[in-house]
Structure formats: structure tokens, C-alpha cells
Motif scaffolding. Structure first.
Motif, PDB file in Angstrom:
ATOM      1  N   SER A  74       0.919  -1.229   0.047  1.00 40.79           N
ATOM      2  CA  SER A  74      -0.100   0.146  -0.001  1.00 40.79           C
ATOM      3  C   SER A  74       0.950   1.291   0.231  1.00 40.79           C
ATOM      4  O   SER A  74       0.609   2.201  -0.774  1.00 40.79           O
ATOM      5  CB  SER A  74      -0.944   0.122   1.071  1.00 40.79           C
ATOM      6  N   GLN A 110      -7.670   0.301  -0.776  1.00 34.09           N
ATOM      7  CA  GLN A 110      -7.879  -1.006   0.017  1.00 34.09           C
ATOM      8  C   GLN A 110      -9.057  -0.915   1.097  1.00 34.09           C
ATOM      9  O   GLN A 110      -9.680  -1.838   1.149  1.00 34.09           O
ATOM     10  CB  GLN A 110      -6.658  -1.258   0.572  1.00 34.09           C
ATOM     11  N   ASP A 186      -5.437  -1.156  -5.171  1.00 36.19           N
ATOM     12  CA  ASP A 186      -4.791  -1.944  -4.001  1.00 36.19           C
ATOM     13  C   ASP A 186      -5.940  -2.973  -3.221  1.00 36.19           C
ATOM     14  O   ASP A 186      -6.974  -2.491  -2.891  1.00 36.19           O
ATOM     15  CB  ASP A 186      -4.717  -0.736  -3.067  1.00 36.19           C
ATOM     16  N   GLU A 187      -5.683  -4.183  -3.767  1.00 30.88           N
ATOM     17  CA  GLU A 187      -6.710  -5.090  -3.272  1.00 30.88           C
ATOM     18  C   GLU A 187      -8.204  -5.144  -3.456  1.00 30.88           C
ATOM     19  O   GLU A 187      -9.081  -5.107  -2.408  1.00 30.88           O
ATOM     20  CB  GLU A 187      -6.201  -5.667  -1.527  1.00 30.88           C
TER      21      GLU A 187
HETATM   22 MG    MG Z   1      -2.223  -2.714   2.085  1.00 29.53          MG
END
Ligand code: MG
Ligand code: ATP
Lengths: 295, 256
Positions: A74, A110, A186-187
């Protein structure tokens, strides 16, 4: 010409080719992270979140970063997005040195990032709204992307009335709606079940191919990384370094046939081997930390 | 469907609430009749309710309500506007915030009504004193809650705004403020309660203005039933005001 001379000449040619490659690359490379390190000062002292990380993403390429929790993924994401500074090294986006958020970058975060005070459609239309697109038009465009993430019929709901996975899909649609040239995620699929993840991954991939978007995906999921990427960057646990970059030489489109193939399985196994080491090191370290904290 | 289930839930509590109050009043009535309570201190509940007609006809209850209402409205608008603006300014300028926040918190906890002589000297025995008191009492909670709301905005929401290159003012109007509205509204509601309490208290103390003065008058005349009736009236008015505020709040932040 002696053998030695011939060899010298070959070296020269090779060197020139490399130079040309570097030159062409700088023009066509959308994301460059060059020897970047980032430290955070915390109560427990200074920690190195990212240590000398270098990689590049070419225009239109799909690259994934995979690595254990807390390895600095991140942090890299925020650096590329221009949201944090104070790092060492050089970072460029779209051929320009990063000084702040780049206008052609779209980010999917995220953490929960939908606006609770806006309906689904007004959430998705947000980037168009700030660009000054009229209400009718932006709602029309937003509706298309809401359809795409499978939320048709939920336009007038508020985020609190949706599940976590549905909210994440709203966030994805909100980023895709302004068709960014460069996509950082991010994810984005972490909160989704396996089936939705596969379907949505397919759709994002299709848009990416249509728009020739340069895409950087951060993920925990090896299958997802292999299924979607041209290359996978494997990161080490603290300090976060690049352990290896794996080229995924699988044909596109990556449909069921490819995913079931032996080559696919080999890539997954190969990446898992690299990751297992890092993950177990990460687990051991955090367990030790927890013991120390208790003691 | 939703409205139906809400009604199904909210009507019985309302009935039970009224029933309990009615029962308690009935008990007091009976105890007074039996001589268990002192009639010179506690008026008959029936007499209290009976005096409403007199209050409206002779004591201009309605006009007084309007007068207090106008003062309350003025104080509320001032409290909301200044409270939110001051909160936003303190949020923007960290140094100011660090310097003043403890003081604001102290003021929020202080019994400001005791400062009424000061206001009396500044503004005279007038509606201005009353409005100023209400304002002073209600300001601090609005400032504090505005600050709390703005400071509590989730970082990822701000990051979304930053990633779209929003200007400072866009970031404020499109993200910070709407995200903070629920907390700010709690502050406004608290501020209005404080303002109203102090407003009527000061009317009572300086014997000037609407409902507070009426309570003072009636107490001095020892007209206990009418005095209690006025107090009941004030309570009812407050209930209506806060119900309305709650409605407004829901309108401001649909579905959370
Ligand atoms: Mg992360
Ligand atoms: N703002 C910050 N202040 C202090 N430390 C931070 C900060 N942001 C990140 N870190 C630390 O830097 C390291 C990397 O964090 P980062 O969020 O980049 O990890 P990650 O790889 O994204 O993890 P995950 O997969 O769990 O999301 C962690 O050890 C974290 O504690």
C-alpha cells in the motif's frame, strides 16, 4: 577480423540495443519506481516500509504486486498515486516525475472508500461531477458502469444498505467511470467471494484491454495475479524489497482453458514457493513481536 | 413495509409513555385528595390542566410562546452559524485549535447562566441579553462537535478526493463537510438544548420576556397550578422542537 574483435563488436551491438531499449522504454513507460525507500517513524522506532524497490510498468501492461501483509504494497500504491511524499528515490507516472496525484491515474483503495452520504449512482458519478459533467449525462455513464460491476437496480441505495463486497464494487465503478489511462488498484477484490472475484476480474481485464490501460494491481491472491497479469512483482516481508519479477507468458484471453492449463499451475506453484518463505517469515516475526509486547 | 414496521414499533412506546405519565398524575391526585401530600405545595394535577384556558386567555401564553420562540430562533441561528464557522476555522488552523480547544471544552461544561449579570450590564434588561445568553450557552458544543466531525473524517475518503485532484474548497464542500454532517448535527442539537434551557432560565432570572418571565410572575403570585401548567407547556414545546430537529436530521442524512 580476429575472434576477439568479433566478440567486441557483438558486445557493442548488444549494448546499443540495450540503450535503444532504455530510450524507447522511457517514452512508453507509464509507471517507474526507481530505487525507492520509505521509512516511517513510529512509537516503536523507525521502520523501513519499502527498501530500494525498483520496477516499471509499460504502457498498456498489466502488472501485479504480490507479497505478505505489511510488506509495503500500500505504501508503494500511495507513492505512485502521489498521496504521500518523503521517500528516497525517483518515481514517475506517465513520463513525469511525481509531485502529486496525476490526472490520468485512477485509484481503487484498499479501505472502505465509498461516500456514505451519496447514493450508489452519485458515488459512481462523483469523478464526472467534479469534472463538471451535467447530471443527465454523468448518470447515464455511471449507470453503464454500475451495470458492469453487477449492481444494476441498486442505483438509489446508500452504501450502508449494501454488503462490503458490493461497496467495494461501487468503489471500482467510481474509479473506472472516468476511464483513467493508468489504473492503480489496492486489493480491490479482497472483500469479494471467489466467483464474483473471477467475474469482476474478467470485466476489469476486458476494460483494461479495450482502453489499453496501464494497470498495477496489488493483491494477496496468487491465482488472481497469474490470471490477470503480464508480470508479477513478488515482494519480500519487511523491509519490503522486490524479490523477483515473474513474466507470465500465457496467451490472452485467459479463459477457463488457460486457467486449467498445466502452465498456469506451474506459475502459481512457482510464485507460491517464493511467497511461502516470506509469509512464514512474516508470521514468525509478528508472533515474536506479540510475545515481546506481552512480556 | 418499512413505515409499517416502524409505526408498529413506535406507537406502543408512545402509548406507554403517556400512560405512565397519566398514571403518575392520577396517583398524585389521589394522594392529594387523601391528604398524603401537602396541597399548598403540590397543586392538583387536574387544576394544573384546568388552568391552561386561563393561561391562554389572561396571561397571553401564546404571545409569550412567540416571543420566547423568536428569541430561541435568533439564538439558534446564531449558535449554528457561528458554531460551525468557528469549528471549521479551528480545524483549518491547527495552532488556533491547539490554543483554544481546552478553553472551549471548559466553557461547554461551565454553568454560563451564572454570568447573566455580565450580559445584563452589557445589553441591558432586553431581549438582546436573553438571546446573547442563549447564544453563549449553546456555542461551545457546536464548535466542539464540528471539530470532532471534521477531524474524524476517514482518511481513505480524503484520499479519494485528493486522488481526483480536488481543490481545497471542493475537498471541503464535497467530502469533509458532508462526512462531518452527522456529528455536526449532534452538536447543533446539543447547542440548541443548552440555548433553550439558558434562554428560559434568564427570562426567569431577569423577569423579562416570554415563558420564563411568566413562570416567575406566577410563582410570585403563588399561582401554583398555572405555574406548573406553564412548565408543562415549556416541556411540551421542547419535545416538539426536538422531534422536529430529529426529522430534519434524518432529512439531512438519509439512510446511515
Ligand atoms: Mg495494504
Ligand atoms: N502512516 C504510517 N505510519 C506508520 N507506519 C506505517 C504507515 N503506513 C504504513 N506503515 C507501516 O509500513 C509497513 C507497510 O505497510 P503497508 O500498508 O504498505 O503494507 P501492505 O503491504 O499494504 O499490507 P497489507 O497487505 O496488510 O495491506 C507496515 O509495517 C506498516 O505498519
Amino acid at each position: 577480423m580476429t575472434d576477439g574483435e568479433r566478440e567486441d563488436e557483438r558486445d557493442m551491438v548488444a549494448a546499443n540495443a540495450k540503450l535503444r531499449l532504455a530510450a524507447s522504454r522511457s517514452a512508453e513507460t507509464d509507471l517507474v519506481i526507481d530505487d525507492v525507500s520509505m521509512h516511517f517513524d513510529t512509537r516503536e522506532g523507525r521502520i523501513t516500509a519499502v527498501d530500494g524497490v525498483s520496477f516499471a510498468v509499460e504502457r498498456g501492461e498489466f502488472v501485479s504486486i504480490i507479497g505478505p501483509s505489511g510488506c509495503g504494497k500500500s505504501t508503494v500504491f500511495n507513492i505512485l498515486g502521489g498521496l504521500i511524499g518523503g521517500y528516497e528515490g525517483t518515481v514517475s507516472v506517465g513520463g513525469e516525475i511525481v509531485t502529486g496525484p496525476h490526472p490520468s491515474v485512477g485509484m481503487v483503495f484498499q479501505e472502505e472508500s465509498t461516500f456514505p452520504w451519496r447514493t450508489v449512482i452519485d458515488n459512481v458519478a462523483f469523478p464526472l461531477e467534479v469534472k463538471g459533467v451535467g447530471k443527465v449525462e454523468r448518470h447515464e455513464v455511471a449507470r453503464r458502469f454500475i451495470d458492469m460491476v453487477g449492481l444494476a437496480g441498486f442505483e438509489q441505495r446508500y452504501p450502508s444498505e449494501l454488503s462490503g463486497g458490493m461497496r467495494q464494487r461501487v468503489a471500482i465503478a467510481r474509479t473506472l467511470v472516468f476511464e483513467p489511462k493508468i489504473l492503480l488498484m489496492d486489493e480491490p477484490f479482497a472483500a469479494l467471494d471467489e466467483q464474483t472475484r473471477l467475474l469482476l476480474g474478467d470485466k476489469v481485464l476486458k476494460i483494461q484491454q479495450d482502453l489499453k490501460q496501464t494497470t498495477l494491481l496489488i493483491t494477496h491472491n496468487i491465482t488472481e495475479a497469474v490470471q490477470l497479469s503480464d508480470r508479477v512483482v513478488i515482494m519480500t516481508f519487511r523491509p519490503g524489497r522486490v524479490k523477483r519479477i515473474v513474466d507470465i507468458r500465457l496467451p490472452r484471453p485467459r479463459d477457463g482453458g488457460v486457467i486449467g492449463s498445466e502452465a498456469f499451475g506451474r506459475y502459481v506453484a512457482e510464485i507460491w514457493n517464493d511467497l511461502r518463505e516470506e509469509a512464514s517469515r512474516g508470521m514468525a516475526e509478528s508472533e515474536a513481536g506479540a510475545r515481546k509486547g506481552r512480556g | 413495509m418499512k413505515a409499517g414496521s416502524m409505526k408498529g414499533l413506535s406507537v406502543p412506546p408512545l402509548l406507554i409513555g403517556f400512560g405512565t405519565v397519566g398514571l403518575a398524575l392520577g396517583l398524585v391526585e389521589i394522594m392529594l385528595m387523601l391528604g398524603l401530600l401537602n396541597r399548598f405545595v403540590v397543586p392538583f394535577p387536574s387544576a394544573v390542566f384546568g388552568s391552561f384556558g386561563r393561561l391562554f386567555a389572561e396571561e397571553e401564553l401564546f404571545e409569550r410562546l412567540l416571543q420566547t420562540g423568536a428569541e430561541a430562533l435568533a439564538a439558534s441561528v446564531l449558535v449554528a452559524v457561528f458554531g460551525i464557522v468557528i469549528g471549521v476555522v479551528l480545524y483549518r488552523f491547527r495552532i488556533l485549535r491547539l490554543a483554544t480547544e481546552p478553553w472551549v471544552a471548559a466553557v461547554a461544561a461551565a454553568p454560563i447562566v451564572l454570568a447573566y449579570p455580565l450580559f445584563l450590564v452589557i445589553f441591558g434588561r432586553s431581549a438582546a441579553t436573553i438571546v446573547a445568553m442563549g447564544f453563549a450557552a449553546g456555542l461551545a458544543p457546536v464548535v466542539l462537535k464540528t471539530l470532532e466531525g471534521l477531524n474524524g473524517v476517514r482518511k481513505s475518503l480524503i484520499d479519494v478526493g485528493r486522488s481526483y485532484n480536488l481543490s481545497q474548497s471542493q475537498l471541503f464542500w464535497k467530502i469533509l463537510l458532508p462526512a462531518a454532517v452527522p456529528t455536526i448535527f449532534v452538536g447543533v442539537r446539543l447547542g440548541l438544548v443548552f440555548a433553550l434551557i439558558n434562554l428560559i432560565g434568564v427570562e426567569f432570572l431577569i423577569n423579562f420576556g416570554g415563558l420564563g418571565q411568566l413562570i416567575n410572575d406566577l410563582a410570585e403570585r403563588y399561582d401554583l397550578p398555572a405555574m406548573f401548567a406553564t412548565i408543562v407547556f415549556v416541556v411540551l414545546v421542547s419535545v416538539v422542537i426536538f422531534a422536529a430537529l430529529e426529522r430534519m436530521e434524518r432529512w439531512f442524512r438519509p439512510a446511515r
